[in-house]
Design a protein around this motif. Structure first.
Motif, short mmCIF file in Angstrom:
data_model
loop_
_atom_site.label_atom_id
_atom_site.label_comp_id
_atom_site.label_asym_id
_atom_site.label_seq_id
_atom_site.Cartn_x
_atom_site.Cartn_y
_atom_site.Cartn_z
N ALA A 79 6.01 -8.48 8.74
CA ALA A 79 5.86 -9.34 8.62
C ALA A 79 5.05 -9.52 7.48
O ALA A 79 3.55 -11.11 6.61
CB ALA A 79 5.18 -10.12 9.84
N ASP A 80 3.70 -8.51 7.15
CA ASP A 80 2.72 -9.04 6.49
C ASP A 80 2.63 -8.02 4.67
O ASP A 80 1.63 -8.65 3.93
CB ASP A 80 1.59 -7.67 6.75
CG ASP A 80 1.87 -6.79 6.85
OD1 ASP A 80 3.39 -6.16 7.03
OD2 ASP A 80 1.77 -5.33 6.88
N GLY A 81 4.44 -8.72 4.62
CA GLY A 81 4.70 -8.15 2.79
C GLY A 81 5.51 -6.59 2.57
O GLY A 81 5.94 -6.54 1.55
N ARG A 82 4.95 -6.03 3.80
CA ARG A 82 5.57 -4.80 3.64
C ARG A 82 6.95 -4.21 3.79
O ARG A 82 7.43 -4.91 4.72
CB ARG A 82 5.06 -3.51 4.43
CG ARG A 82 3.26 -3.70 4.75
CD ARG A 82 2.90 -2.42 5.97
NE ARG A 82 3.22 -2.79 7.16
CZ ARG A 82 3.50 -2.74 8.05
NH1 ARG A 82 4.20 -1.10 7.50
NH2 ARG A 82 3.76 -2.68 9.57
N LEU A 83 7.16 -3.22 2.83
CA LEU A 83 9.11 -3.01 2.83
C LEU A 83 9.33 -2.20 3.59
O LEU A 83 8.27 -0.49 3.84
CB LEU A 83 9.30 -3.28 1.00
CG LEU A 83 9.06 -3.98 0.03
CD1 LEU A 83 9.04 -3.71 -1.53
CD2 LEU A 83 9.96 -5.15 0.78
N GLY A 84 10.20 -2.30 4.13
CA GLY A 84 10.24 -1.43 4.99
C GLY A 84 11.15 0.21 4.29
O GLY A 84 11.15 -0.28 3.23
N TYR B 123 5.60 0.27 -0.12
CA TYR B 123 5.97 -0.11 -0.74
C TYR B 123 5.55 -1.59 -0.53
O TYR B 123 6.02 -1.59 1.11
CB TYR B 123 7.14 -1.08 -2.18
CG TYR B 123 6.76 -0.02 -2.84
CD1 TYR B 123 5.88 0.55 -4.60
CD2 TYR B 123 7.28 1.46 -2.94
CE1 TYR B 123 5.61 0.98 -5.40
CE2 TYR B 123 8.32 2.08 -3.83
CZ TYR B 123 6.63 1.77 -5.06
OH TYR B 123 6.82 3.30 -6.15
N CYS B 124 4.76 -2.85 -0.65
CA CYS B 124 4.44 -3.78 -0.38
C CYS B 124 4.32 -5.19 -1.00
O CYS B 124 4.52 -4.30 -2.67
CB CYS B 124 3.41 -4.70 0.53
SG CYS B 124 2.20 -4.09 -0.21
N MET B 125 4.94 -6.45 -1.16
CA MET B 125 4.87 -7.30 -2.36
C MET B 125 3.52 -7.76 -2.05
O MET B 125 2.40 -7.78 -1.84
CB MET B 125 5.88 -8.68 -1.62
CG MET B 125 7.65 -8.59 -1.28
SD MET B 125 7.63 -10.06 -0.62
CE MET B 125 9.53 -9.06 -0.27
N THR B 126 3.76 -7.86 -3.53
CA THR B 126 1.76 -8.41 -3.76
C THR B 126 1.46 -9.81 -3.87
O THR B 126 2.15 -10.54 -3.44
CB THR B 126 1.40 -8.96 -5.51
OG1 THR B 126 2.81 -9.86 -5.92
CG2 THR B 126 2.29 -7.17 -6.44
#
Length: 88
Positions: free
Chosen positions: A11-16, A72-75
């Motif tokens: 939910a916070d944009g982090r990629l598993g 990684y996470c999305m910007t």
């Protein structure tokens, strides 16, 4: 590449975390294509390494013991443009 990565999104944009083998089995891409795709997504500022806090309170980019990015996470710009499905 993004479709293969988005199978696990928090939910916070982090990629598993997903191994190259797992991404390859889902997408049909080779390890070379996956590596090139990750470089391209980082270069276009779509994904960035997750920032972690150390025991001393310093912020640093998430790295594995082998020196590569572990998660990684999305910007923020990309994540703000995504409409979340609240399940309704």
């Amino acid at each position: 590449m993004m479709v293969a990565l988005c199978c696990k999104v928090y939910a916070d944009g982090r990629l598993g975390r997903a191994s190259a083998e797992e991404i390859a089995s889902r997408s049909g891409l080779s390890r070379y294509q996956i590596s090139r795709g990750m470089i391209e997504l980082r270069g276009k500022d779509i994904i960035v390494p997750v920032v972690r806090k150390t025991a001393d309170g310093f912020r640093k980019l998430d790295r594995s013991n082998y020196g590569h990015v572990a998660q990684y996470c999305m910007t923020r710009d990309v994540w703000n443009d995504i409409e979340l499905d609240d399940g309704k």
